[in-house]
Design a protein around this motif. Sequence first.
Motif, short mmCIF file in Angstrom:
data_model
loop_
_atom_site.label_atom_id
_atom_site.label_comp_id
_atom_site.label_asym_id
_atom_site.label_seq_id
_atom_site.Cartn_x
_atom_site.Cartn_y
_atom_site.Cartn_z
N UNK A 39 -28.81 3.71 -26.79
CA UNK A 39 -28.97 4.44 -25.53
C UNK A 39 -29.41 3.50 -24.41
N UNK A 40 -29.00 3.82 -23.20
CA UNK A 40 -29.33 3.01 -22.02
C UNK A 40 -30.10 3.81 -20.98
N UNK A 41 -30.46 5.03 -21.32
CA UNK A 41 -31.27 5.88 -20.44
C UNK A 41 -31.99 6.88 -21.33
N UNK A 42 -32.98 7.60 -20.79
CA UNK A 42 -33.68 8.58 -21.61
C UNK A 42 -32.73 9.60 -22.22
N UNK A 43 -32.98 9.97 -23.47
CA UNK A 43 -32.10 10.87 -24.21
C UNK A 43 -32.88 12.12 -24.62
N UNK A 44 -32.32 13.28 -24.31
CA UNK A 44 -32.99 14.53 -24.65
C UNK A 44 -32.73 14.88 -26.11
N UNK A 45 -33.79 15.26 -26.82
CA UNK A 45 -33.63 15.71 -28.20
C UNK A 45 -33.07 17.13 -28.21
N UNK A 46 -32.03 17.34 -28.99
CA UNK A 46 -31.44 18.67 -29.06
C UNK A 46 -32.20 19.58 -30.02
N UNK A 47 -32.90 18.99 -31.00
CA UNK A 47 -33.64 19.79 -31.98
C UNK A 47 -34.61 18.90 -32.72
N UNK A 48 -35.49 19.52 -33.49
CA UNK A 48 -36.49 18.82 -34.30
C UNK A 48 -36.30 19.21 -35.76
N UNK A 49 -36.31 18.21 -36.65
CA UNK A 49 -36.01 18.43 -38.06
C UNK A 49 -37.15 19.05 -38.84
N UNK A 50 -38.38 18.67 -38.50
CA UNK A 50 -39.49 19.01 -39.39
C UNK A 50 -40.79 19.21 -38.63
N UNK A 51 -41.64 20.08 -39.16
CA UNK A 51 -42.98 20.24 -38.62
C UNK A 51 -43.87 19.03 -38.92
N UNK A 52 -43.35 18.09 -39.66
CA UNK A 52 -44.08 16.84 -39.89
C UNK A 52 -43.96 15.88 -38.70
N UNK A 53 -43.09 16.18 -37.78
CA UNK A 53 -42.81 15.29 -36.66
C UNK A 53 -44.09 15.03 -35.87
N UNK A 54 -44.45 13.77 -35.69
CA UNK A 54 -45.68 13.41 -34.97
C UNK A 54 -45.46 12.14 -34.13
#
Length: 380
Positions: free
Chosen positions: A230-245
């Motif tokens: 990526x060459x610019x900020x990228x928006x996350x379309x979704x999150x896989x897990x509640x472990x995400x930190x």
Amino acid sequence: MNDDIDFNTDLDITLVTQLSIDRVWLLEGLCSRWGGRVAAAIFVRSQEDLDVVSMLQELLVGMFPVRIVAVSHIEKSDDLPEKADETADSLSNYPINSMRNVAIEYSDTSHYLLLDVDMWPSLELRDKLLEALTTTCPECASRRSAVVVPAFAIRHKLDRYDKLRRLTLEQAKNHTHVMPDSFESLAECSRRTAFVSLTSRFPDFLCGIFGGEINHYGHSSTDVYKWWKQTSPRKLSCIESDRYEPYVVLPRSEFKHLRYDSAFTGYGGNKIELIIRLRLMGFSFYVIDRGFVFHHPHPLSKSKVVWWGHPEYREKRKKILQNLISGIQTKLQESNMLDHDPATPCCPQLIRGGHGLTAPHCFAYFQVRTPGTHLHRRKK
């Protein structure tokens, strides 16, 4: 502390951190790499600790725009014992999230980036973040946006407990000058370059996702494979897990709603609750390009030793986390802050026996499945 400040005047970012006395040797390097404002809360348990903080203030305040505050369980500094209590119960009660809140309260810019003191920013990170907030990603500066900073670490050599427990302070400090500090040096360390010189500064180790081998879901939603391109900020379309930190940049004006839960003390699971809350509040997540943080090796903290050496402590933490996570949605509903159609939903997962059907589902921190509804990760 800063209730009268207009946090939306000029866009700037304070790096906020918390640490114990055995980590003060990391603070100077953190400030140097960041190159901007820093707010640091240091936990003291004795008069000896307080003396160390005083010396550190004299050393760093003249070198960097840093605000240092000493924090203790004891209300008056005169009542601190000469030496700290080293019992397991005392060590496991390190008030990590309360410390984070104190450090954020000492920030006075439009945004803040909370990092643990052992997560050092790349030299270009601050510039890339400010560029995103002001130019390349105006939506990143929204009151409901979080900017994710990818996290990396040394892999295979220092990512296992049995290896870390033998690491000395001197050995840890020897890594300071070989840690990647730019996108190019990280690419070389991660073996993503076509040619690696025999005189490489990374002759005996490989860089990879922070915690990737022992906590895959901790940073997997960031998707560093896309980040490399990526060459610019990228928006996350979704999150896989509640472990995400992930480590995130957040708007200071929203801190009253974003305080870290002080029920968490010691080591383990202390950032997860906030990220779940952000998602349920409707926050969008944007991954910054090229900038990153890198874990500085260090001897195991005393809190982590307690974590690994006392199963009953880990079980207690598990129950605290389960109870807090289960109550997040109810609390947000009661305060009218729950977004029923969140901007960043759970990723769709294949339903076993569903003939190719998918359903939005975040793998839980402690996965609990209803009988008959088995979900598998969808291959990317």
